[in-house]
Motif scaffolding. Sequence first.
Motif, PDB file in Angstrom:
ATOM      1  N   LEU A 197      69.531 -18.468  39.237  1.00 29.98           N
ATOM      2  CA  LEU A 197      69.517 -19.814  38.658  1.00 29.98           C
ATOM      3  C   LEU A 197      69.095 -19.831  37.194  1.00 29.98           C
ATOM      4  O   LEU A 197      69.627 -20.624  36.413  1.00 29.98           O
ATOM      5  CB  LEU A 197      68.610 -20.728  39.481  1.00 29.98           C
ATOM      6  CG  LEU A 197      69.113 -21.049  40.888  1.00 29.98           C
ATOM      7  CD1 LEU A 197      68.048 -21.817  41.661  1.00 29.98           C
ATOM      8  CD2 LEU A 197      70.419 -21.829  40.833  1.00 29.98           C
TER       9      LEU A 197
ATOM     10  N   HIS B 270      71.053 -20.549  45.474  1.00 28.54           N
ATOM     11  CA  HIS B 270      70.092 -21.636  45.263  1.00 28.54           C
ATOM     12  C   HIS B 270      68.660 -21.241  45.634  1.00 28.54           C
ATOM     13  O   HIS B 270      67.729 -21.980  45.349  1.00 28.54           O
ATOM     14  CB  HIS B 270      70.522 -22.875  46.053  1.00 28.54           C
ATOM     15  CG  HIS B 270      70.541 -22.674  47.526  1.00 28.54           C
ATOM     16  ND1 HIS B 270      71.516 -21.929  48.159  1.00 28.54           N
ATOM     17  CD2 HIS B 270      69.693 -23.100  48.491  1.00 28.54           C
ATOM     18  CE1 HIS B 270      71.265 -21.911  49.450  1.00 28.54           C
ATOM     19  NE2 HIS B 270      70.164 -22.611  49.678  1.00 28.54           N
ATOM     20  N   LYS B 271      68.491 -20.043  46.242  1.00 23.54           N
ATOM     21  CA  LYS B 271      67.164 -19.549  46.613  1.00 23.54           C
ATOM     22  C   LYS B 271      66.660 -18.478  45.652  1.00 23.54           C
ATOM     23  O   LYS B 271      65.588 -17.918  45.878  1.00 23.54           O
ATOM     24  CB  LYS B 271      67.217 -18.924  48.015  1.00 23.54           C
ATOM     25  CG  LYS B 271      67.682 -19.857  49.103  1.00 23.54           C
ATOM     26  CD  LYS B 271      67.809 -19.081  50.401  1.00 23.54           C
ATOM     27  CE  LYS B 271      68.442 -19.913  51.489  1.00 23.54           C
ATOM     28  NZ  LYS B 271      68.712 -19.097  52.682  1.00 23.54           N
ATOM     29  N   ARG B 272      67.440 -18.170  44.623  1.00 24.41           N
ATOM     30  CA  ARG B 272      67.145 -17.018  43.776  1.00 24.41           C
ATOM     31  C   ARG B 272      66.974 -17.433  42.316  1.00 24.41           C
ATOM     32  O   ARG B 272      67.943 -17.768  41.639  1.00 24.41           O
ATOM     33  CB  ARG B 272      68.281 -15.998  43.874  1.00 24.41           C
ATOM     34  CG  ARG B 272      68.441 -15.431  45.262  1.00 24.41           C
ATOM     35  CD  ARG B 272      69.648 -14.545  45.348  1.00 24.41           C
ATOM     36  NE  ARG B 272      69.652 -13.799  46.597  1.00 24.41           N
ATOM     37  CZ  ARG B 272      70.610 -12.966  46.962  1.00 24.41           C
ATOM     38  NH1 ARG B 272      71.645 -12.764  46.155  1.00 24.41           N
ATOM     39  NH2 ARG B 272      70.541 -12.322  48.105  1.00 24.41           N
ATOM     40  N   MET B 273      65.743 -17.385  41.845  1.00 23.48           N
ATOM     41  CA  MET B 273      65.483 -17.739  40.453  1.00 23.48           C
ATOM     42  C   MET B 273      66.208 -16.781  39.502  1.00 23.48           C
ATOM     43  O   MET B 273      66.649 -17.190  38.431  1.00 23.48           O
ATOM     44  CB  MET B 273      63.977 -17.758  40.178  1.00 23.48           C
ATOM     45  CG  MET B 273      63.622 -18.371  38.839  1.00 23.48           C
ATOM     46  SD  MET B 273      64.180 -20.096  38.641  1.00 23.48           S
ATOM     47  CE  MET B 273      62.931 -20.960  39.584  1.00 23.48           C
TER      48      MET B 273
ATOM     49  N   GLU C 225      64.072 -27.530  41.331  1.00 23.98           N
ATOM     50  CA  GLU C 225      63.529 -27.732  42.678  1.00 23.98           C
ATOM     51  C   GLU C 225      63.023 -26.445  43.325  1.00 23.98           C
ATOM     52  O   GLU C 225      62.254 -26.502  44.277  1.00 23.98           O
ATOM     53  CB  GLU C 225      64.601 -28.350  43.583  1.00 23.98           C
ATOM     54  CG  GLU C 225      64.961 -29.763  43.200  1.00 23.98           C
ATOM     55  CD  GLU C 225      66.159 -30.290  43.961  1.00 23.98           C
ATOM     56  OE1 GLU C 225      66.731 -29.561  44.803  1.00 23.98           O
ATOM     57  OE2 GLU C 225      66.535 -31.447  43.707  1.00 23.98           O
ATOM     58  N   LEU C 226      63.464 -25.295  42.823  1.00 19.16           N
ATOM     59  CA  LEU C 226      63.106 -24.028  43.469  1.00 19.16           C
ATOM     60  C   LEU C 226      61.657 -23.663  43.181  1.00 19.16           C
ATOM     61  O   LEU C 226      61.231 -23.586  42.029  1.00 19.16           O
ATOM     62  CB  LEU C 226      64.029 -22.904  42.987  1.00 19.16           C
ATOM     63  CG  LEU C 226      63.777 -21.530  43.619  1.00 19.16           C
ATOM     64  CD1 LEU C 226      63.996 -21.568  45.131  1.00 19.16           C
ATOM     65  CD2 LEU C 226      64.668 -20.481  42.987  1.00 19.16           C
ATOM     66  N   LYS C 227      60.924 -23.448  44.230  1.00 17.80           N
ATOM     67  CA  LYS C 227      59.547 -22.965  44.113  1.00 17.80           C
ATOM     68  C   LYS C 227      59.596 -21.457  44.310  1.00 17.80           C
ATOM     69  O   LYS C 227      59.919 -20.985  45.398  1.00 17.80           O
ATOM     70  CB  LYS C 227      58.651 -23.603  45.174  1.00 17.80           C
ATOM     71  CG  LYS C 227      58.647 -25.126  45.144  1.00 17.80           C
ATOM     72  CD  LYS C 227      58.024 -25.665  43.878  1.00 17.80           C
ATOM     73  CE  LYS C 227      57.962 -27.170  43.883  1.00 17.80           C
ATOM     74  NZ  LYS C 227      58.722 -27.808  42.846  1.00 17.80           N
ATOM     75  N   SER C 228      59.321 -20.717  43.240  1.00 16.37           N
ATOM     76  CA  SER C 228      59.421 -19.264  43.310  1.00 16.37           C
ATOM     77  C   SER C 228      58.327 -18.632  42.481  1.00 16.37           C
ATOM     78  O   SER C 228      58.053 -19.069  41.374  1.00 16.37           O
ATOM     79  CB  SER C 228      60.789 -18.824  42.781  1.00 16.37           C
ATOM     80  OG  SER C 228      60.862 -17.420  42.704  1.00 16.37           O
TER      81      SER C 228
ATOM     82  N   LEU D 293      68.880 -27.604  40.880  1.00 18.81           N
ATOM     83  CA  LEU D 293      68.534 -26.535  41.824  1.00 18.81           C
ATOM     84  C   LEU D 293      67.408 -25.669  41.269  1.00 18.81           C
ATOM     85  O   LEU D 293      66.465 -25.326  41.988  1.00 18.81           O
ATOM     86  CB  LEU D 293      69.762 -25.678  42.145  1.00 18.81           C
ATOM     87  CG  LEU D 293      70.859 -26.372  42.939  1.00 18.81           C
ATOM     88  CD1 LEU D 293      72.092 -25.482  43.022  1.00 18.81           C
ATOM     89  CD2 LEU D 293      70.378 -26.765  44.323  1.00 18.81           C
ATOM     90  N   LYS D 294      67.510 -25.323  39.982  1.00 17.39           N
ATOM     91  CA  LYS D 294      66.475 -24.504  39.341  1.00 17.39           C
ATOM     92  C   LYS D 294      65.143 -25.257  39.323  1.00 17.39           C
ATOM     93  O   LYS D 294      64.094 -24.693  39.623  1.00 17.39           O
ATOM     94  CB  LYS D 294      66.888 -24.116  37.928  1.00 17.39           C
ATOM     95  CG  LYS D 294      65.846 -23.299  37.193  1.00 17.39           C
ATOM     96  CD  LYS D 294      66.306 -23.071  35.754  1.00 17.39           C
ATOM     97  CE  LYS D 294      65.232 -22.504  34.901  1.00 17.39           C
ATOM     98  NZ  LYS D 294      64.127 -23.387  34.586  1.00 17.39           N
TER      99      LYS D 294
END
Length: 159
Positions: free
Chosen positions: A124, A118-121, A149-152, A146-147
């Motif tokens: 995701l 969930h921390k890895r674009m 919401e992820l700030k990457s 999850l994708k």
Amino acid sequence: MIDVFLLLGSNLGDRQSFLSDARNHIKTGIAPIVSASSVYETQSWGKTDEPDYLNQVLYLKTGMPPQQLLETILGIEKLMGRKREEKWGSRIIDIDILFYGHEIINETDLKVPHPELHKRMFTLEPLNEIAPDFIHPVLNKSIFELKSELKSDLHVKKL
């Protein structure tokens, strides 16, 4: 039969060829591939001075128990020449179990769902391509959520 999602990654040599070889080993040694995401090129994560990766997510249905699945995957990596020398180091092939159905497995050598997904674009993005509605059994959110919401700032590009 259990729904299984695997992440393939390669950042050394002929990356496309290594992904193809891994898919073939998975088809013959584990189960037919139900669907596969596009291949994505991704900046190195964790150890950022490494070459860019190619990543792809595969969806399978298998009756293979989780520990046997892990052993088979480790065998495929070894057969293909994978050497585990440093955490997040470069590799010709990496195969991670993202999900094993909706099971939660917390063993010394096997953690499912993958604890970092969930921390890895780079995980995701391809997973969202083939299973946007799949619900993460721990976080109780869809892959799409999850994708979203992820700030990457990690560069992930579909090939």
